[in-house]
Write a protein that holds these residues in place. Structure first.
Motif, PDB file in Angstrom:
ATOM      1  N   GLY B 106       0.791  -1.231   0.000  1.00 25.64           N
ATOM      2  CA  GLY B 106       0.000   0.000   0.000  1.00 25.64           C
ATOM      3  C   GLY B 106       0.819   1.275   0.000  1.00 25.64           C
ATOM      4  O   GLY B 106       0.258   2.353  -0.183  1.00 25.64           O
ATOM      5  N   TYR B 109       0.141   3.947  -2.643  1.00 22.36           N
ATOM      6  CA  TYR B 109      -1.079   4.739  -2.480  1.00 22.36           C
ATOM      7  C   TYR B 109      -0.784   5.945  -1.599  1.00 22.36           C
ATOM      8  O   TYR B 109      -1.271   7.044  -1.827  1.00 22.36           O
ATOM      9  N   PHE B 110       0.009   5.698  -0.564  1.00 22.76           N
ATOM     10  CA  PHE B 110       0.405   6.764   0.358  1.00 22.76           C
ATOM     11  C   PHE B 110       1.131   7.863  -0.417  1.00 22.76           C
ATOM     12  O   PHE B 110       0.847   9.049  -0.269  1.00 22.76           O
ATOM     13  N   GLN B 113      -1.065   9.824  -3.160  1.00 21.47           N
ATOM     14  CA  GLN B 113      -1.985  10.804  -2.598  1.00 21.47           C
ATOM     15  C   GLN B 113      -1.307  12.113  -2.260  1.00 21.47           C
ATOM     16  O   GLN B 113      -1.958  13.113  -2.054  1.00 21.47           O
ATOM     17  N   ARG B 114       0.022  12.053  -2.064  1.00 20.66           N
ATOM     18  CA  ARG B 114       0.730  13.214  -1.546  1.00 20.66           C
ATOM     19  C   ARG B 114       1.686  13.846  -2.537  1.00 20.66           C
ATOM     20  O   ARG B 114       2.501  14.667  -2.159  1.00 20.66           O
TER      21      ARG B 114
END
Lengths: 408, 319
Positions: B106, B109-110, B113-114
């Motif tokens: 994951g 995804y972190f 998003q940033r």
């Protein structure tokens, strides 16, 4: 001992006794960047909780009468919810030797728990139960077989298989519940099993109660409303269809909690347990964390959901869906937990609820320092408009409500 | 480009078609096209990997992109810099594409998003290795033709394998059926107990799984699995789930053998199989570069005059 429960409508609001939370983490001393007694007490009021039980997994742990008395002093300042303190079962919560349980009870501990760290040694846990019995306080146990749950970070099932995350099987909880029930029977002690999350655990408690055991248990609002699909990005409550609900991002660490969010069948079983009174209480397991512990990779993140301020809206959602009657959940928030603790529900504690108010939790509007909830930005229905502690209005969410109440 | 789990068949086909065009470039005397000239590709590898990193680097360079490496060894990641800090740095560096490998499922995804850069997942924990899935699909289709009705066996440590998950996510939409085989402790419990993804079955015994199969993909077995009590012994594993010449003979005649590498020869695969006539293991490596070129082109090559034969319009940037 008898408890009364009064429910009456006022101007379209619901007025019920103040909620009692058996399971709150206030993080003080040691982790004041996550929460303090003061911020936690304010968050409690906003959630309708007038009495909260602080767990002892602080730094240092609450395992000595001296520290306990100091904290009780801090929790007595004006304002906020009433705080009761749970003391550690073992010294330093290390699971090796018992804390001075009789003295801790005399100093004011309302119960004992090594919450977060189950007492693994069965013989030591038996001794703890014997001592709890002698001190007249219950043991609040976080039931989890640590060897089985191992490095799991979510519920073990088809979602963890898909996401490639190590899982904690339901059996890790159920095996511990079975052991704890057997030991409580042996010791004749009052055992309270906290944050039960699986259908199997509820069934074990149902059987124990049918056999006349003096066991009680609670479930959390998040386990009553969310499923393991939330880790994969779902934001559909267990009673909603996936298609109509908003979606979040997968691997959001705000959905990482221990015990983990389980399957929809487990959620249904928890509600069934509430309805037939197998489940005595709804407790928040309010676990605030600073962003440093949560704004990291999912497997590195701390476990826990900041829950005090959204608890009511979650359980009212289930009531609206017809999963349990309103009075059952109000009981589980008030007389149920008081009975589990063996305390009288304090007189003069009231909460005023607007069942239809729509609102959206926002990080900067939560009173708790812990912004770690997957409900940020999600529309919720049902909100506390005022909270009265010992006859005094200590929280007022809508102007004018207090007057309406004090006139009655 | 974080996972192929939500890709439509059309999207998978687009990448595979574009890959064919890239294979053509790689067969030219000068293996280079100007498609990504002036674009920056950041290779952020927080977990040690030589093969995938080099494959991405070759792919980016073949398209004339500038390539910056941030690897675990020698970078601040090793000194305990948080992923959040690294993301802020990546954001400030302003690469067009971040290709990342991370040991936590994951993690892409972190990062996605940033940051505003396009993120390509080059492997995250046990979760996904989408470019491996795509290159395996490409390689299999090249060898077998259309995958509809074909049965592919994936054998080994399914539980800890991002390759297995991505292979399933890519092969099943293309029409293949997948049979998983491996020790019960190394297959997710839900999948052993009937909650399998669509198009997938589980057959514990490899001999039975291989009977009449059209292809087999063997996974790497980490030696730690035995130490952590998930396996009785490597010897038993190799006897029951290792690919021997005899065993691969149970498949259809000529059915290919694949492995994502690096291999433990003698444990999950015999040397005679790994280097035998059925082996497509080296072809996988070559195709890997082409698949990664295709993805980089489709993600970042949108508006530049490319010199790349256009097999398809570039994909929308994925969130």
């Amino acid at each position: 001992m008898s408890f009364d429960r009064r429910v009456f409508e006022a101007k379209g609001y619901l007025v019920v006794p103040g909620f009692v939370d058996l399971h709150t983490h206030l993080r003080e001393p040691g982790f004041e960047d996550s929460e303090t007694i003061e911020t936690g007490r304010r968050a409690a009021l906003r959630g309708g909780f007038t009495t909260i039980c602080a767990m002892p997994n602080t730094e240092p742990a609450v395992d000595s009468p001296g520290l306990l008395k100091e904290l009780i002093g801090r929790g007595h300042d004006v304002g906020g919810a009433r705080v009761l303190f749970v003391a550690a079962i073992t010294r330093g919560r290390k699971g090796r030797e018992l804390a001075d349980m009789v003295e801790l009870a005399q100093a004011g501990a309302v119960a004992f728990s090594d919450d977060g760290s189950p007492v693994e040694d069965a013989r030591l846990f038996r001794s703890a139960l014997e001592y709890a019995r002698a001190s007249g306080r219950p043991i609040i146990e976080h039931a989890q077989d640590l060897a089985l749950s191992a490095k799991g970070v979510m519920h073990e099932g088809s979602v963890s298989a898909r996401l490639g995350l190590p899982g904690m099987p339901a059996a890790a909880e159920e095996a511990a519940v079975a052991r704890d029930l057997a030991l409580a029977r042996l010791a004749g002690a009052r055992l309270h099993l906290t944050h039960l999350s699986t259908a199997g655990s509820v069934e074990l408690v149902r059987h124990a109660k049918a056999d006349g055991e003096s066991v009680t248990c609670d479930v959390t609002p998040h386990h009553l409303a969310m499923t393991d699909e939330w880790v994969a990005g779902s934001r559909a409550f267990a009673w909603e269809g996936e298609d109509r609900a908003p979606r979040g991002v997968p691997y959001d660490s705000s959905t990482k909690v221990n015990p983990p969010l389980r399957t929809r069948a487990d959620v249904r079983a928890l509600w069934a347990g509430l309805e037939d009174r197998t489940v005595d209480a709804i407790a928040t397991d309010h676990a605030p964390h600073s962003s440093v512990k949560k704004d990291v990779e999912f497997d590195q993140a701390a476990f826990g959901i900041s829950g005090l301020e959204s608890a009511l809206a979650l359980v009212l959602g289930g009531v609206r869906a017809g999963w349990a009657p309103l009075e059952t959940v109000i009981d589980a928030l008030t007389t149920g937990p008081a009975r589990a603790l063996g305390i009288d529900r304090p007189e003069g504690d009231w909460v005023v609820i607007d069942r239809d108010a729509e609102w959206m939790p926002r990080a900067d509007e939560l009173a708790s320092k812990g912004k770690n909830t997957p409900l940020i930005g999600r529309t919720l229905i049902g909100r506390v408009v005022a909270t009265v502690v010992a006859g005094e209005v200590r929280y007022e969410g809508v102007v004018g409500v207090a007057e309406a109440i004090s006139r009655r | 480009m974080l996972d192929t789990d939500d890709w439509s068949l059309e999207e998978i086909e687009t990448v595979l078609d574009q890959t064919r065009a890239m294979v053509e470039i790689l067969s030219r005397p000068i293996r280079r096209a100007p498609a990504l000239r002036g674009r920056t590709v950041i290779l952020f590898f927080a977990e040690v990997s030589t093969r995938t990193r080099v494959s991405f680097e070759l792919a980016a360079k073949a398209l004339s992109a500038d390539v910056v490496n941030i690897t675990a060894t020698g970078s601040s990641v090793e000194k305990g810099e948080s992923l959040l800090d690294t993301v802020r740095t990546l954001q400030a560096l302003g690469g067009d594409v971040v290709v990342m490998r991370h040991s936590s499922s994951g993690a892409p995804y972190f990062v996605a998003q940033r940051t505003e850069s396009a993120v390509i997942n080059a492997g995250d924990g046990w979760h996904a290795h989408p470019t491996q899935g795509l290159l395996d699909a490409y390689t299999l289709r090249d060898a077998l033709g259309e995958l509809g009705g074909k049965r592919v066996v994936i054998v080994g440590d399914i539980l800890h394998s991002r390759v297995a998950r991505s292979d399933i996510n890519t092969l099943v939409p293309l029409g293949a059926r997948v049979t998983l085989s491996g020790p019960p402790t190394l297959v997710p419990a839900a999948w052993r107990c009937g909650q399998l993804p669509a198009g997938v079955t589980y057959e514990p015994l490899l001999d039975r799984a291989l009977d009449g199969a059209d292809a087999v993909i063997a996974l790497r077995l980490q030696r730690e699995r035995q130490e952590s009590g998930l396996l009785p012994s490597l010897r038993e594993y190799s006897r029951v789930w290792g690919l021997s010449l005899d065993r691969v003979g149970r498949m259809r005649p000529g059915a290919p053998v694949m492995h994502p590498g690096p291999m433990n020869e003698g444990i999950e695969i015999d040397a005679a199989v790994a280097h035998g006539s059925r082996s497509l293991i080296e072809t996988q490596v070559t195709n890997g570069v082409a698949v990664r070129m295709a993805l980089l082109y489709l993600l970042a090559g949108a508006s530049t005059p490319s010199g790349v034969p256009a097999a398809a319009a570039p994909l929308e940037e994925r969130g």
